[in-house]
Each structure stands twice: as C-alpha cells, then as structure tokens.
Write a protein that holds these residues in place. Sequence first.
Motif, PDB file in Angstrom:
ATOM      1  N   ARG A  96    -108.006  10.727 -25.591  1.00 22.57           N
ATOM      2  CA  ARG A  96    -108.136   9.979 -24.336  1.00 22.57           C
ATOM      3  C   ARG A  96    -109.286   8.978 -24.411  1.00 22.57           C
ATOM      4  NH1 ARG A  96    -105.663  12.556 -19.727  1.00 22.57           N
ATOM      5  NH2 ARG A  96    -104.671  14.533 -20.289  1.00 22.57           N
ATOM      6  N   THR A  99    -108.405   5.930 -26.689  1.00 24.82           N
ATOM      7  CA  THR A  99    -107.508   4.939 -26.080  1.00 24.82           C
ATOM      8  C   THR A  99    -108.210   4.135 -24.984  1.00 24.82           C
ATOM      9  OG1 THR A  99    -106.694   6.678 -24.601  1.00 24.82           O
ATOM     10  CG2 THR A  99    -105.448   6.268 -26.623  1.00 24.82           C
ATOM     11  N   VAL A 100    -109.130   4.766 -24.257  1.00 28.24           N
ATOM     12  CA  VAL A 100    -109.884   4.023 -23.238  1.00 28.24           C
ATOM     13  C   VAL A 100    -110.788   2.983 -23.897  1.00 28.24           C
ATOM     14  CG1 VAL A 100    -111.650   4.242 -21.455  1.00 28.24           C
ATOM     15  CG2 VAL A 100    -109.754   5.850 -21.510  1.00 28.24           C
ATOM     16  N   MET A 136    -103.293   3.823 -23.917  1.00 31.30           N
ATOM     17  CA  MET A 136    -104.012   4.585 -22.899  1.00 31.30           C
ATOM     18  C   MET A 136    -103.051   5.171 -21.869  1.00 31.30           C
ATOM     19  SD  MET A 136    -107.029   3.296 -20.316  1.00 31.30           S
ATOM     20  CE  MET A 136    -105.862   2.229 -19.459  1.00 31.30           C
ATOM     21  N   SER A 140    -102.298   9.161 -21.425  1.00 30.24           N
ATOM     22  CA  SER A 140    -102.612   9.708 -20.107  1.00 30.24           C
ATOM     23  C   SER A 140    -101.396  10.350 -19.455  1.00 30.24           C
ATOM     24  CB  SER A 140    -103.166   8.594 -19.214  1.00 30.24           C
ATOM     25  OG  SER A 140    -103.441   9.076 -17.922  1.00 30.24           O
ATOM     26  N   ASN A 186    -110.027  10.639 -17.728  1.00 26.59           N
ATOM     27  CA  ASN A 186    -111.398  10.401 -18.184  1.00 26.59           C
ATOM     28  C   ASN A 186    -112.075  11.678 -18.671  1.00 26.59           C
ATOM     29  OD1 ASN A 186    -111.510  11.632 -15.714  1.00 26.59           O
ATOM     30  ND2 ASN A 186    -112.826  10.102 -14.741  1.00 26.59           N
TER      31      ASN A 186
END
Length: 265
Positions: A96, A99-100, A136, A140, A186
């Motif tokens: 995660r 990808t952010v 992302m 997610s 997040n």
Amino acid sequence: MRLQILLHPQLRTTLPECAQRSLRRNVWVRFKSQIPRPSQKHLSPLPKSKETPPATRSPVTRNLTPPKTTTRTGPPERILVYYGGTGRAIFLGTLRITTVLLFGAACLIVAPACSVADDYPWYSTPAVIAAGALPMLFVSYTAAPYVNFIHLALPAFARKSREAAVQYAKDLPPTAVLYLTSMRFNTIPRQTTVRLGDLVPFKDALRPVTFQNLNPSPQRWWQGRAPTQFYTGTHSKPGRQTSAFFPELWNGIYQQIQKAKSQPH
C-alpha cells in the motif's frame, strides 16, 4: 548632733546634695535590713490541688495485613479468535505504501515534466497521473477485505474460566458480537463491529471475499462507508499464547458463518 542631722529631714538639707543622696541610700538599706520578717511557722501549708492524671490512651492496634486482591483467572471481556499473521500484514502494508509513493511521484515529478516538455502530446500529463493512480486503486480495492484480527465479546458467565469460554464459542447465538480489524489504504487499522447473525457467505469475482455483513452499522459522514465484505482463512495463524488468545475457536465460528443463509433476514 551628728545623729540628729542624719535623722531629721530639715537638718539634712544643710548637707551637700551628693552627701544627701549617699545618706538616703545607706540609711534606707540599713533600715530595710533591720525590719523583722514575719515567721511562717504558724501558717498552715496550702492544700495541694488534686491534679487528675492524664488519661492514658489505649494503643490502637492497626491491621497491617494488606487487603486481599482478587486475581482474575478467567479470560477477559474480548478474546482473540483469529490472527491473520504478521507476514501478510507487513506485505500488504508495504504494498500500500509503495503504490501511494508511486502515485505521488507520478503527480509531482513525472506529470509536471511532461507538461513543460514540447516533445510530448497534450494528453501525456493526464495519462501519467492515471497510470500512477491505477496501482494504488487496484491494491486498495483488492486488499480491503483482508482481516488481521477478530475478537469475540464474551458475556459474564463465559468469562469465569477458559473452559466456559470454549463452551460458549462452540455454539454462538446470532447476537454474538465480533470485532473485525482490517487495514485502511493508508495502513491505519480500522475496526468494524458486526453480529454473527448478520454474516453470510459471499464470493466476489474481483477480489478475495469469504463472508459479507448484511446489516452494517451506520457511521458518520467523515468516517466513510463501513466495510461489508471480509476475507479470512479457515484457520487462525499461530501466535504468542496468552490467556486472551483462542485460535482453536475460529474454525468452528467460520463453519457456522458458512452454514448461514445468504438471504437477508
């Protein structure tokens, strides 16, 4: 004549002033020493006042024994029945975050460079932003149902001992409360409260899902939509043995969820 001068006050005035002062002082001291003092033999002694002795306080015996503390021998109010494993949680969290960061680099570095360069067409900037957002969004969406922890709420009679908790978990009522802890996009943990009677088996073609919550609890507008689809394994991963960890109970609870009807109540 000298004696009269010493005794008569008018005759003493003929003497000098310093002699008069010395004479008065000597005569008064001698006269005072010759005055007879009354005898105190005939006086009866004063009665002694009867003094009451101070009351003696009896020593107070204090109980120095510390109070008895009752130690809880049974399980706590919430017990852990499912543990997804540390390796999977670390892998999903790292994926995660990666990808952010990739999306941030595409928006802040690559897209501005394409917009100022003359060699790229006009649609290159939105294409770079969309290409950075796709990983992302995919991670997610597909990783949202994964559950890391599941806690079971125990009533008072099931907290007396470990055996009582096991007997209660073997045949849970539909009103039994489960606390499912998953991960946000997040990597912040998110806990969802569900009832066992509201969980039904469910399959999704786009992401892994094992059961679904038919009656999600309402949340505030800033908290977002409550998750309804969850994924767990049939057995719990091993972990550190404590009085609040019951990994052997999850398989029975999982089978009870899979036997439930998929139609809403």
